[in-house]
Motif scaffolding. Sequence first.
Motif, PDB file in Angstrom:
ATOM      1  N   THR A 280       0.853  -1.178   0.000  1.00  0.00           N
ATOM      2  CA  THR A 280       0.000   0.000   0.000  1.00  0.00           C
ATOM      3  C   THR A 280       0.896   1.238   0.000  1.00  0.00           C
ATOM      4  OG1 THR A 280      -1.897   1.065   1.079  1.00  0.00           O
ATOM      5  CG2 THR A 280      -0.181   0.181   2.516  1.00  0.00           C
ATOM      6  N   THR A 281       0.309   2.415   0.120  1.00  0.00           N
ATOM      7  CA  THR A 281       1.100   3.640   0.191  1.00  0.00           C
ATOM      8  C   THR A 281       1.304   4.043   1.636  1.00  0.00           C
ATOM      9  OG1 THR A 281      -0.854   5.062   0.083  1.00  0.00           O
ATOM     10  CG2 THR A 281       0.205   4.447  -2.019  1.00  0.00           C
ATOM     11  N   LEU A 282       2.327   4.848   1.866  1.00  0.00           N
ATOM     12  CA  LEU A 282       2.568   5.326   3.229  1.00  0.00           C
ATOM     13  C   LEU A 282       1.393   6.149   3.742  1.00  0.00           C
ATOM     14  CD1 LEU A 282       6.310   6.435   3.490  1.00  0.00           C
ATOM     15  CD2 LEU A 282       5.086   4.915   5.037  1.00  0.00           C
ATOM     16  N   SER A 283       0.820   6.991   2.870  1.00  0.00           N
ATOM     17  CA  SER A 283      -0.283   7.846   3.322  1.00  0.00           C
ATOM     18  C   SER A 283      -1.467   7.014   3.792  1.00  0.00           C
ATOM     19  CB  SER A 283      -0.711   8.795   2.196  1.00  0.00           C
ATOM     20  OG  SER A 283      -1.107   8.069   1.044  1.00  0.00           O
ATOM     21  N   ALA A 284      -1.742   5.886   3.106  1.00  0.00           N
ATOM     22  CA  ALA A 284      -2.831   5.012   3.537  1.00  0.00           C
ATOM     23  C   ALA A 284      -2.495   4.377   4.881  1.00  0.00           C
ATOM     24  CB  ALA A 284      -3.083   3.934   2.477  1.00  0.00           C
TER      25      ALA A 284
ATOM     26  N   LYS B  97       5.061   6.963  -1.386  1.00  0.00           N
ATOM     27  CA  LYS B  97       5.889   5.779  -1.523  1.00  0.00           C
ATOM     28  C   LYS B  97       5.073   4.509  -1.297  1.00  0.00           C
ATOM     29  CE  LYS B  97       9.282   6.109   1.330  1.00  0.00           C
ATOM     30  NZ  LYS B  97      10.600   5.881   1.974  1.00  0.00           N
ATOM     31  N   LYS B  98       5.347   3.503  -2.124  1.00  0.00           N
ATOM     32  CA  LYS B  98       4.704   2.208  -1.932  1.00  0.00           C
ATOM     33  C   LYS B  98       5.544   1.376  -0.972  1.00  0.00           C
ATOM     34  CE  LYS B  98       2.319   1.986  -6.370  1.00  0.00           C
ATOM     35  NZ  LYS B  98       2.132   1.227  -7.639  1.00  0.00           N
ATOM     36  N   ILE B  99       4.888   0.781  -0.004  1.00  0.00           N
ATOM     37  CA  ILE B  99       5.584  -0.009   0.997  1.00  0.00           C
ATOM     38  C   ILE B  99       4.966  -1.403   1.083  1.00  0.00           C
ATOM     39  CG2 ILE B  99       6.291   1.980   2.376  1.00  0.00           C
ATOM     40  CD1 ILE B  99       3.907   1.342   4.237  1.00  0.00           C
ATOM     41  N   SER B 100       5.760  -2.343   1.529  1.00  0.00           N
ATOM     42  CA  SER B 100       5.230  -3.682   1.775  1.00  0.00           C
ATOM     43  C   SER B 100       4.691  -3.736   3.201  1.00  0.00           C
ATOM     44  CB  SER B 100       6.321  -4.730   1.566  1.00  0.00           C
ATOM     45  OG  SER B 100       7.421  -4.505   2.439  1.00  0.00           O
ATOM     46  N   ILE B 101       3.596  -4.465   3.377  1.00  0.00           N
ATOM     47  CA  ILE B 101       2.955  -4.604   4.679  1.00  0.00           C
ATOM     48  C   ILE B 101       3.006  -6.072   5.086  1.00  0.00           C
ATOM     49  CG2 ILE B 101       0.811  -4.363   5.979  1.00  0.00           C
ATOM     50  CD1 ILE B 101       1.961  -1.710   5.287  1.00  0.00           C
ATOM     51  N   THR B 102       3.412  -6.326   6.311  1.00  0.00           N
ATOM     52  CA  THR B 102       3.493  -7.705   6.794  1.00  0.00           C
ATOM     53  C   THR B 102       2.727  -7.845   8.096  1.00  0.00           C
ATOM     54  OG1 THR B 102       5.504  -7.282   8.070  1.00  0.00           O
ATOM     55  CG2 THR B 102       5.796  -7.945   5.779  1.00  0.00           C
TER      56      THR B 102
ATOM     57  N   LYS C 191      -8.132  -4.191   4.570  1.00  0.00           N
ATOM     58  CA  LYS C 191      -8.829  -4.139   3.287  1.00  0.00           C
ATOM     59  C   LYS C 191      -8.129  -3.205   2.292  1.00  0.00           C
ATOM     60  CE  LYS C 191     -13.446  -5.204   5.091  1.00  0.00           C
ATOM     61  NZ  LYS C 191     -14.836  -4.708   5.276  1.00  0.00           N
ATOM     62  N   ARG C 192      -7.438  -2.172   2.816  1.00  0.00           N
ATOM     63  CA  ARG C 192      -6.758  -1.222   1.934  1.00  0.00           C
ATOM     64  C   ARG C 192      -5.490  -1.798   1.320  1.00  0.00           C
ATOM     65  NH1 ARG C 192      -7.470   4.351   2.491  1.00  0.00           N
ATOM     66  NH2 ARG C 192      -5.898   4.445   0.847  1.00  0.00           N
ATOM     67  N   VAL C 193      -4.922  -2.815   1.950  1.00  0.00           N
ATOM     68  CA  VAL C 193      -3.656  -3.388   1.494  1.00  0.00           C
ATOM     69  C   VAL C 193      -3.904  -4.361   0.349  1.00  0.00           C
ATOM     70  CG1 VAL C 193      -1.684  -4.812   2.159  1.00  0.00           C
ATOM     71  CG2 VAL C 193      -2.621  -3.146   3.780  1.00  0.00           C
ATOM     72  N   LYS C 194      -3.029  -4.308  -0.647  1.00  0.00           N
ATOM     73  CA  LYS C 194      -3.064  -5.289  -1.729  1.00  0.00           C
ATOM     74  C   LYS C 194      -2.164  -6.451  -1.320  1.00  0.00           C
ATOM     75  CE  LYS C 194      -2.240  -5.903  -6.686  1.00  0.00           C
ATOM     76  NZ  LYS C 194      -1.773  -5.256  -7.955  1.00  0.00           N
TER      77      LYS C 194
END
Length: 242
Positions: free
Chosen positions: A2-6, A183-188, A222-225
């Motif tokens: 997702t993005t940092l802003s999200a 910026k696009k970041i990975s979420i874990t 839900k916002r994360v891909k």
Amino acid sequence: MTTLSAYWKYVPEDKERLFGSIDTDELKQFREWDDLEDVGWEKMTANDYFRMCESLYDILGLKEKYPLKKKDNPNEPFTPKEYFMAYSAAIHYGPTSELLELEGDSPDAFRDFAAEGFRDHTWDACEMNRIRLTPILFLDKIYIQTHFDYEEGDYPLLIHLQLELRKKGYPILKRTGYMSGKKKISITPYGDDFDWRYVFDNNIKTEGSRSLPRKRCKTLIKRVKWFPTGEWTMADDCKTTK
């Protein structure tokens, strides 16, 4: 992903961690900095570059923290190039020798060298913070980009350095992307890691990573891909290295 802003919308403490300690006056100056007014230099020499690096050392206070003296003549002052060789650890990197060997006052020699693009470690201006001052050629003018290895954890220093070098007249390019949240970041999941193999194989570009907060947040989830993960064994990893 997702993005940092999200991410910040649901985890505002992460944004506060990055930007909360920025000096308010410097933040105001930075926001008022119109990057469309940035003026590049038509000419820059190796000696100009070394003088800019010396200005960086003055801003960081390195001459006081790590004073230098010459063995044969302790009272003889260091040149900007000598400071660069000491504080950048340039003598340890082979590619930097080409920069040190350039004719110091030749703008053509410096332009030709800088035009060849990124060279590993060449522009490491300061070893202490691993700060790089990289010349960029744009519309036949030279600009300087600032980067350092741990800037995400120290945006106040990055902003301070950019403002101070700009005040001294150097053609510093404003770095804005990290504050916009684009910026696009990975979420874990908390305490887990992302599947780097899947990311690599599918050419997925991210800039950094974050964990889901400990407290479950369905809206953020839900916002994360999300991408599929696979099983991994040490034997699989060894196969790829043969």
